[in-house]
Design a protein around this motif. Structure first.
Motif, mmCIF file in Angstrom:
data_model
loop_
_atom_site.group_PDB
_atom_site.id
_atom_site.type_symbol
_atom_site.label_atom_id
_atom_site.label_comp_id
_atom_site.label_asym_id
_atom_site.label_seq_id
_atom_site.Cartn_x
_atom_site.Cartn_y
_atom_site.Cartn_z
ATOM 1 N N TYR A 2 43.420 44.735 45.764
ATOM 2 C CA TYR A 2 42.673 44.138 44.662
ATOM 3 C C TYR A 2 43.202 44.625 43.314
ATOM 4 O O TYR A 2 43.801 45.700 43.215
ATOM 5 C CB TYR A 2 41.188 44.499 44.767
ATOM 6 N N ARG A 3 42.947 43.836 42.290
ATOM 7 C CA ARG A 3 43.239 44.255 40.929
ATOM 8 C C ARG A 3 42.341 45.429 40.543
ATOM 9 O O ARG A 3 41.223 45.557 41.045
ATOM 10 C CB ARG A 3 42.962 43.110 39.949
ATOM 11 N N GLU A 5 39.914 47.594 37.919
ATOM 12 C CA GLU A 5 38.819 47.188 37.039
ATOM 13 C C GLU A 5 39.291 46.983 35.602
ATOM 14 O O GLU A 5 38.828 46.085 34.909
ATOM 15 C CB GLU A 5 37.718 48.258 37.076
ATOM 16 N N ASP A 10 45.802 47.696 35.226
ATOM 17 C CA ASP A 10 45.928 47.225 36.606
ATOM 18 C C ASP A 10 47.366 47.390 37.098
ATOM 19 O O ASP A 10 48.310 46.958 36.438
ATOM 20 C CB ASP A 10 45.509 45.757 36.665
ATOM 21 N N ASN A 32 38.132 51.601 39.992
ATOM 22 C CA ASN A 32 36.895 50.985 39.496
ATOM 23 C C ASN A 32 36.495 51.498 38.120
ATOM 24 O O ASN A 32 35.357 51.296 37.684
ATOM 25 C CB ASN A 32 35.752 51.237 40.486
ATOM 26 N N TYR A 204 48.528 35.840 43.255
ATOM 27 C CA TYR A 204 47.129 36.214 43.462
ATOM 28 C C TYR A 204 46.322 34.998 43.908
ATOM 29 O O TYR A 204 46.733 33.850 43.704
ATOM 30 C CB TYR A 204 46.531 36.752 42.161
ATOM 31 N N ASN A 207 41.116 32.957 42.181
ATOM 32 C CA ASN A 207 40.158 33.668 41.327
ATOM 33 C C ASN A 207 40.800 34.870 40.641
ATOM 34 O O ASN A 207 40.138 35.593 39.893
ATOM 35 C CB ASN A 207 38.950 34.127 42.147
ATOM 36 N N ASN A 208 42.089 35.090 40.937
ATOM 37 C CA ASN A 208 42.867 36.143 40.288
ATOM 38 C C ASN A 208 42.287 37.534 40.553
ATOM 39 O O ASN A 208 42.227 38.381 39.662
ATOM 40 C CB ASN A 208 42.942 35.877 38.776
ATOM 41 N N GLU A 209 41.886 37.770 41.812
ATOM 42 C CA GLU A 209 41.234 39.029 42.162
ATOM 43 C C GLU A 209 42.077 39.926 43.062
ATOM 44 O O GLU A 209 41.988 41.148 42.964
ATOM 45 C CB GLU A 209 39.896 38.739 42.851
ATOM 46 N N TYR A 210 42.873 39.347 43.956
ATOM 47 C CA TYR A 210 43.639 40.172 44.885
ATOM 48 C C TYR A 210 45.002 39.537 45.174
ATOM 49 O O TYR A 210 45.218 38.339 44.971
ATOM 50 C CB TYR A 210 42.873 40.406 46.187
#
Length: 218
Positions: A2-3, A5, A10, A32, A204, A207-210
């Motif tokens: 994951y990216r 926080e 990041d 986080n 990614y 949703n550009n999260e992981y």
């Protein structure tokens, strides 16, 4: 994978090549938190790093040495041609192709009607090719030596992804087409500046999260 926080810190782009086996034994205790919180914890625990400056260059090069002086010490000064990308005309002389990267504007040292940019380099021949900025915009490129973080995507012939072509760039939407077991063709929704062979391209979820996968631009 994951990216983090903190979007400014990041590191997922740099970590794409880790395998799932490696990640299963890896902890990211700062993932986080943002930098402000980390600095606060460091100050509360009287750590030297609480007041350390941000690193802006190659981590193992310490002032007064610069990246350029380090490269000169390794490769030596070697004159080469600066060539017009469109016409093939020799415009001037540089002191080593290793001093230049694609998209670079500063340091070319040639006057023109518009600013000149490095369009491509030929380290073997010690030549650099220059031209105007519009030559650096493109929408398609190929990626090799892909490392798959999400195995289900490795089985897809085509998928959409948010795509980063350098560490400090924003991820952009693209269509990814599989061209081999570990190779891809990328079609960006919008043109991007200075897509550079040898740089990582990391993909990614929408949703550009992981991270889905990543590889090296050809």
């Amino acid at each position: 994978l994951y990216r983090g926080e903190d979007p400014k810190k990041d590191q997922s782009y740099m970590l794409f090549a880790l395998t799932q086996k490696q990640l299963s034994k890896t902890l990211f205790p700062l993932g986080n938190m943002d930098k402000t919180k980390v600095k606060e914890i460091a100050r509360n625990n009287q750590l030297v790093s609480a007041n350390s400056k941000e690193s802006q260059d190659v981590c193992f090069i310490c002032p007064p040495e610069t990246t350029q002086s380090y490269l000169l010490s390794k490769f030596g000064e070697k004159n080469g041609e600066i060539i017009d990308y469109k016409t093939g005309k020799v415009l001037g002389i540089h002191k080593g192709a290793f001093n230049f990267t694609i998209g670079q504007r500063k340091g070319i040292g040639i006057a023109a009607s518009e600013p000149l940019y490095v369009i491509s380099t030929d380290p073997d021949e010690n030549k650099i090719y220059v031209g105007f900025k519009d030559l650096l915009s493109s929408q398609e490129f190929d990626v090799e030596n892909v490392n798959w973080q999400q195995q289900e995507y490795a089985d897809m012939q085509e998928f959409s992804a948010m795509t980063k072509i350098r560490y400090n760039s924003a991820a952009k939407e693209a269509i990814i087409i599989k061209t081999g077991k570990n190779s891809l063709h990328v079609k960006l929704k919008e043109p991007q500046f200075a897509i550079t062979p040898g740089q990582a391209a990391v993909f990614y979820d929408m949703n550009n999260e992981y991270v889905l996968c990543g590889g090296w631009i050809k």
